[in-house]
Each structure stands twice: as structure tokens, then as C-alpha cells.
Design an enzyme around this catalytic site. Structure first.
Site, short mmCIF file in Angstrom:
data_model
loop_
_atom_site.label_atom_id
_atom_site.label_comp_id
_atom_site.label_asym_id
_atom_site.label_seq_id
_atom_site.Cartn_x
_atom_site.Cartn_y
_atom_site.Cartn_z
N HIS A 1 32.03 32.33 -14.89
CA HIS A 1 32.57 30.88 -15.17
C HIS A 1 34.02 30.90 -14.61
CE1 HIS A 1 29.25 29.23 -17.51
NE2 HIS A 1 28.95 30.56 -18.08
N GLY B 1 46.84 3.33 -31.91
CA GLY B 1 46.58 4.82 -31.65
C GLY B 1 46.91 4.56 -30.16
N GLU C 1 40.08 15.74 -42.48
CA GLU C 1 40.45 14.59 -43.61
C GLU C 1 39.97 15.53 -45.20
OE1 GLU C 1 42.03 12.08 -43.18
OE2 GLU C 1 42.14 11.79 -41.02
N ASP D 1 44.82 5.61 -27.43
CA ASP D 1 43.80 5.06 -26.52
C ASP D 1 43.57 3.61 -26.28
OD1 ASP D 1 43.28 7.45 -26.57
OD2 ASP D 1 41.54 7.60 -27.73
N SER D 2 43.57 2.82 -27.49
CA SER D 2 43.52 1.31 -27.48
C SER D 2 44.88 0.77 -26.82
CB SER D 2 43.24 0.76 -28.92
OG SER D 2 44.21 1.23 -29.92
N CYS E 1 26.85 30.29 -12.75
CA CYS E 1 25.87 31.05 -13.74
C CYS E 1 24.70 30.54 -13.62
CB CYS E 1 26.54 30.59 -15.12
SG CYS E 1 25.73 31.68 -16.39
N LYS F 1 39.38 24.43 -40.86
CA LYS F 1 38.23 23.71 -40.62
C LYS F 1 37.45 24.60 -39.66
CE LYS F 1 35.80 20.02 -38.68
NZ LYS F 1 35.81 18.69 -38.15
N GLU G 1 35.63 28.26 -14.41
CA GLU G 1 36.53 27.19 -15.01
C GLU G 1 36.95 27.59 -16.34
OE1 GLU G 1 33.17 27.90 -14.76
OE2 GLU G 1 32.03 26.93 -16.20
N ARG H 1 34.13 3.78 -45.85
CA ARG H 1 34.01 3.74 -44.48
C ARG H 1 33.14 2.59 -44.07
NH1 ARG H 1 34.32 9.42 -44.66
NH2 ARG H 1 35.68 10.23 -43.03
P1 XMP Z 1 37.13 15.90 -39.93
O1 XMP Z 1 37.66 15.23 -41.28
O2 XMP Z 1 35.67 15.48 -40.01
O3 XMP Z 1 38.15 15.09 -38.88
O4 XMP Z 1 37.45 17.19 -39.87
C1 XMP Z 1 38.07 15.19 -37.53
C2 XMP Z 1 38.76 14.16 -36.81
O5 XMP Z 1 38.22 12.92 -37.16
C3 XMP Z 1 39.04 12.00 -37.86
N1 XMP Z 1 38.16 10.93 -38.75
C4 XMP Z 1 37.79 10.02 -38.35
N2 XMP Z 1 38.18 8.97 -37.54
N3 XMP Z 1 37.03 7.35 -38.62
C5 XMP Z 1 37.88 7.78 -37.54
O6 XMP Z 1 38.02 6.92 -36.78
C6 XMP Z 1 36.44 8.20 -39.57
O7 XMP Z 1 35.70 7.65 -40.49
C7 XMP Z 1 37.04 9.42 -39.67
N4 XMP Z 1 36.69 10.50 -40.33
C8 XMP Z 1 37.44 11.63 -39.80
C9 XMP Z 1 40.08 12.86 -38.44
O8 XMP Z 1 41.23 11.89 -38.72
C10 XMP Z 1 40.17 14.06 -37.59
O9 XMP Z 1 41.09 13.67 -36.34
#
Ligand code: XMP
Length: 530
Positions: A171, A228, A528, A230-231, A77, A522, A173, A299
Site C-alpha cells: 500500500h 463551525g 461527549e 464547514d458551514s 493490493c 475513546k 498510500e 437530540r
Molecule cells: P462521540 O461522543 O460520539 O463524538 O465520541 C464524536 C464526535 O461527534 C460529535 N458529536 C455530535 N455531533 N451531533 C453532532 O453534530 C451530535 O448529536 C453529536 N454527538 C457527538 C462530538 O462532538 C465529537 O466531535
């Protein structure tokens, strides 16, 4: 190695993926990468697409040295236009932006294409492809010829007469390009001659050697684990590389899932042998969260408290080592490194030629909060995509239920308790969430869902139990399917599964008399609730 130069297309990382799926190692770098500064010699170069037009004032341009490397180059492209622009071809705006499927007529090999190209060999006369562009080539550069055309693009695919330079307007890919992966294979395997031996086993071997070299014979590394994927995978890999010189810390912040700290301890420490300390700081976290309802404040408090606890624990580990040395034990040396479970998509975002992207979600990575610790970062997963991390986890004997685990946010249940966070509220939510996930697993649906969790609403509703009227809280259930969590769709459960979950929650969790299912996608909702 194939070098992929990124001009900012949303598909650039997919090119990298396709190469790796062919077991060819590919590395994505910003298009501004100077060729003389490369620390490896690529076997071929791919120029990605871009939202720019080559004639834009601020358009990104490739180091022309790339055409002097003596290796094949494929422009996709914008990459095609950039190549042509470098070779004195002409690019013009299309009358209409072309977006969607197109048919490419492949020129007869040995005919018009003079047999010099091999890009489409064996792929038939026609390819169904995906186009997404506003510019296209309007005049061939000298010494190039056409190897494919569409009804609207006479130069949809071009090749140099004598050098291994190729350009394609479509594309390959994206999966909408039907035989796109074969086109990429033609380029990287047949034309560049890459051997297809990049495998996860090889990655492990190389990465362990790299970690050992970085850390030296004494170097010590510390890292946070969350339970989780990754860690946990990063921690196990560090353990394989340097044994007990890697020390993992898990902070129990009081808003984890039911029995989570215990389970992670058993799995990582007892089963997998990782040197792990679990710090129960739940009192501290919960006292700081008292009375707080605002999600961003929740947070912040959790992030800051986490740093505080983690640093204090690291200092304790350091002090214990010093004490042991003073008593005549082995000198352990200082902790110099901090492990981070950074994945490739984060790296891609931060190496973009436009500079680190403003949208990078550092809050998604506990390690990201620790960058002030003056430790050097070690990031063993920085070249991997999520599913590659899962494959790596399996090879490192991490059990499947952990490898497939849904993501869990750093601030934990605190952002799923919509009102103030108290021990009682945490307990209610933990129980409801546990039943929910248990039933999802029993129904065999866990791996079809990207993320599922329960949310505790701060409202009370009326119910009836026996002869008595109840006035209790409501649980909302959330389950979504998503590729990247930027967009998400709610999951369609079989009715009997929802029925079982609801009945168990209302029967088994004291304080809940009503269960609802969240049917919002979403956007406009987020995954969340906070
Ligand atoms: P939302 O609510 O933004 O979530 O649509 C998308 C993804 O992100 C995660 N999420 C978080 N992960 N700290 C995190 O480590 C946060 O403050 C946080 N807020 C949202 C959520 O679980 C989903 O996988």
C-alpha cells in the site's frame, strides 16, 4: 484527472489524498462504475485494495473496459489481484495473512524488467513498504513480468511487458510505506503524464463558476450556518458566487457557546458580507427541553425544533421577497436550493459500492435534517477533505481562529449538561467553557487539541469558601486528540494550565466549587459524555 476505483479498502480515500497532495486532481468512484458512463476521460486509473478475495462469490469486479481505455492502470493490493485475475493470472490464499512492514527488492531496471516499466525508477534497489493482505499472486498473467519481490511474495510488484499496466501488493498510500508517495507520483505524474496544477485557487474558480451555472442568473439558495468551519466556508463560497441570492440562517437554539450567535453574526455578516439572519429561538428550544434528561430525546427535540424554525424562517424570507415584488420591486424568484456543507468523507461513505453505509452520521450535519424541504441540494465542499476546507477558508479570508475551530455538536450544550437543561445551567456551562477555551488559547495549545469542552455534572459536592461550607455543582473538563473522532486520546496538559483553569472556574463561575479532568480515551468512553 485520475480515476480511483474503490473496492472497499479502508485506505481508498488516502490514495485520493496522496494524488491531491501532488496537485493532481483525483476522483474516487465505486468499483462498479461503468466506464462508458464516465463523464470525463481519466489520464490514468488506480484500482484500490479491498477486504474481499477475487474468488469470493460476492467479490466486486471492475468493468473490463478499464483495460481498453488506453490509459495506464495501477492495481494496489486487491487491485493487483483483480488486474491479474482479469488477465488470466492466478491468485492464492497466503498461508499467513501478511500485515505490517516488508522490504521490496526492486528488479534491475532494464534487466529482468526489460526497461518497459517506470514505476520504481529512481527509487533505489529496495523499498520499505506496508503490506496488508490475505491473498497474493501465485502465477503471473501472460505478458507480465516481475518488477519487485519480497521474501514471502515473489510477485509483490508486476508490470505488463508492453502496456502501461502495473500491480503492487503493498500500500503506497499509507505513510508507513516510506517512499509510497513517490511511487504514486511516478505513476500519476511520470507515467500518466498528469500536470500538477490542481490547487485550491483553481478549485475556487471552478466551483464558483459551477455554482453560478447551476443556480442560473436568478436562482436563490438558502442554508444553515452553525458557526463551525464547514458551514461558514460553504456560506462564504456561496456568497462569492451569487452574492445576496444566497441567504444564510443561523438558529440560536439557546444551547450555543457564550456569545456565539453574536460572534458568528459579526464575522459572517459584518466582516465577510454574507447575507445572514440570526433567529433567536432559544425560548422555544429551552421550553421544549424542559425536564428532559435522556440524551437521545434531547437530540431529537433539538433536531426537530431546528427544522421547524428553519423552515418558518425560510418561508418568511420567501414572503418578504414576494411582498417586495408586489410593491414594484425586483422579482426575486423562488428559493430553489438548499446549501449543505457535506464533505468528501461523507460522500465516500455514501457512494460505497456496498450501498450507502448504515453508519453514516446524518445527525452530524444540520443540513441532513432538512432533506424533506423539497429543495434541491447544492454541496460545494463535497469534493474536499477537512484540511482542504480549512485551506479554502483561509483563501476566502475567513479568520484563522474560525478556520481552526474545534467541532461543536448540533445539539450543543444540551448534551454537555448531564441533567435537565435550564437557562441557569446553560449559563453556568457557557461561562466555564469560555474560561476553559480562553486559557487553552492563551497557553497556545488550542491547535494541538482536536476538541476541548466543559461538561456540567448533575451532582453537588461539598466545598469551603471563606468560613462557609458550600454545596455546589462540578465541572468536568474534556480535551482529546483524534484523527477522525472514531478513536481519541485524552490530552496531557501542563499542570500549571489545569491549575489556572480550575482556579478561574471556581472563582469566577457562581455555582461551581469543584473541577475535574476527564482522563478517559475513546473507546471505551466517547468524546461527549452523552
Ligand atoms: P462521540 O461522543 O460520539 O463524538 O465520541 C464524536 C464526535 O461527534 C460529535 N458529536 C455530535 N455531533 N451531533 C453532532 O453534530 C451530535 O448529536 C453529536 N454527538 C457527538 C462530538 O462532538 C465529537 O466531535
Amino acid at each position: 484527472t485520475i480515476l480511483i476505483l474503490d473496492f472497499g479498502s479502508q485506505y481508498s480515500h488516502l490514495i485520493t489524498r496522496r494524488c491531491r497532495e501532488l496537485n493532481v486532481y483525483a476522483e474516487l468512484m465505486p468499483c462498479t462504475q461503468k466506464i462508458k458512463d464516465l463523464n470525463f476521460k481519466p489520464k490514468g486509473v488506480i484500482l484500490s485494495g479491498s477486504p474481499y478475495s477475487v474468488y469470493d462469490k460476492d467479490a466486486p469486479h471492475v468493468d473490463p473496459e478499464v483495460f481498453e481505455l488506453g490509459v495506464p492502470v495501477l492495481g494496489i493490493c486487491y487491485g493487483l489481484q483483480e488486474m491479474a485475475w482479469n488477465m488470466k493470472g492466478k491468485v492464492a490464499k497466503c498461508e499467513h495473512r501478511e500485515y505490517g512492514f516488508a522490504q521490496v527488492q526492486i528488479s534491475k531496471i532494464g534487466g529482468e524488467s526489460k526497461g518497459a516499466d517506470a514505476l520504481f525508477e529512481g527509487l533505489g534497489d529496495e523499498l520499505q513498504v506496508w503490506m496488508s493482505h490475505g491473498d497474493q499472486l501465485s502465477e503471473l498473467p501472460p505478458d507480465f513480468h516481475v518488477i519487485g519481490r519480497t521474501s514471502t511474495a515473489p510477485y509483490a510488484a508486476i508490470a505488463h511487458n508492453t502496456k502501461p499496466f502495473y500491480g503492487i501488493q503493498f500500500h503506497p498510500e499509507v505513510t508507513h510505506s516510506k517512499r509510497g508517495k513517490e511511487v504514486i507520483s511516478r505513476f500519476v505524474v511520470s507515467i500518466c503524464g498528469c500536470r500538477q496544477h490542481w490547487t485550491m485557487e483553481e478549485f475556487i474558480g471552478k466551483e464558483i463558476a459551477r455554482i453560478r451555472e447551476i443556480c442560473g442568473p436568478k436562482g436563490r439558495v438558502i442554508g444553515a450556518v452553525s458557526g463551525g468551519v464547514d458551514s461558514s466556508v460553504a456560506a462564504k463560497l456561496m456568497h462569492e458566487a451569487i452574492g445576496d441570492r444566497f441567504h444564510a440562517i443561523m438558529v440560536d437554539n439557546g444551547v450555543l457557546r457564550l456569545n456565539e450567535a453574536k460572534q458568528v453574526h459579526e464575522m459572517l455578516n459584518k466582516d465577510l458580507g454574507v447575507n445572514l439572519t440570526v433567529v433567536d429561538a432559544s425560548d422555544l428550544f429551552l421550553s421544549r427541553l424542559e425536564g428532559i434528561e435522556d440524551p437521545e430525546q434531547k437530540r431529537k427535540i433539538i433536531g426537530n425544533t431546528f427544522i421547524h424554525v428553519f423552515e418558518a424562517e425560510a418561508a418568511k424570507i420567501e414572503a418578504a421577497a414576494a411582498e417586495e415584488e408586489a410593491r414594484g420591486g425586483e422579482a426575486k424568484g423562488k428559493i430553489e436550493w438548499l446549501l449543505q456543507g457535506t464533505l468528501y468523507p461523507d460522500v465516500i461513505e455514501s457512494i460505497s459500492f456496498k450501498g450507502p453505509s448504515a453508519t453514516i452520521k446524518t445527525h452530524h450535519n444540520v443540513g441532513g435534517l432538512l432533506k424533506d424541504m423539497k429543495l434541491k441540494l447544492i454541496e460545494p465542499l463535497r469534493e474536499l477533505f477537512k484540511d482542504e476546507v480549512r485551506a479554502l477558508g483561509r483563501l476566502l479570508s475567513i479568520p484563522d481562529h474560525l478556520v481552526q475551530r474545534h467541532p461543536f455538536p448540533g445539539p450543543g450544550l444540551a448534551i454537555r449538561i448531564l441533567g435537565p437543561v435550564t437557562r441557569d445551567q446553560v449559563k453556568i456551562l457557557q461561562q466555564a467553557d469560555n474560561i476553559y477555551i480562553e486559557e487553552i488559547r492563551k497557553a497556545g495549545l488550542y491547535n494541538q487539541i482536536s476538541q476541548a469542552f466543559a461538561v456540567l455534572l448533575p451532582v453537588k459536592a461539598v466545598g469551603v469558601m471563606g468560613d462557609a461550607r458550600t454545596y455546589e455543582q462540578v465541572i468536568a473538563l474534556r480535551a482529546v486528540q483524534s484523527e477522525d473522532f472514531m478513536t481519541a486520546d485524552w490530552f496531557v496538559f501542563p499542570a500549571e494550565v489545569l491549575r489556572r483553569i480550575s482556579s478561574r472556574i471556581t472563582n469566577e463561575v457562581a455555582g461551581i466549587n469543584r473541577v475535574t479532568y476527564d482522563i478517559s480515551s475513546k473507546p471505551p468512553a466517547t468524546v461527549e459524555w452523552l
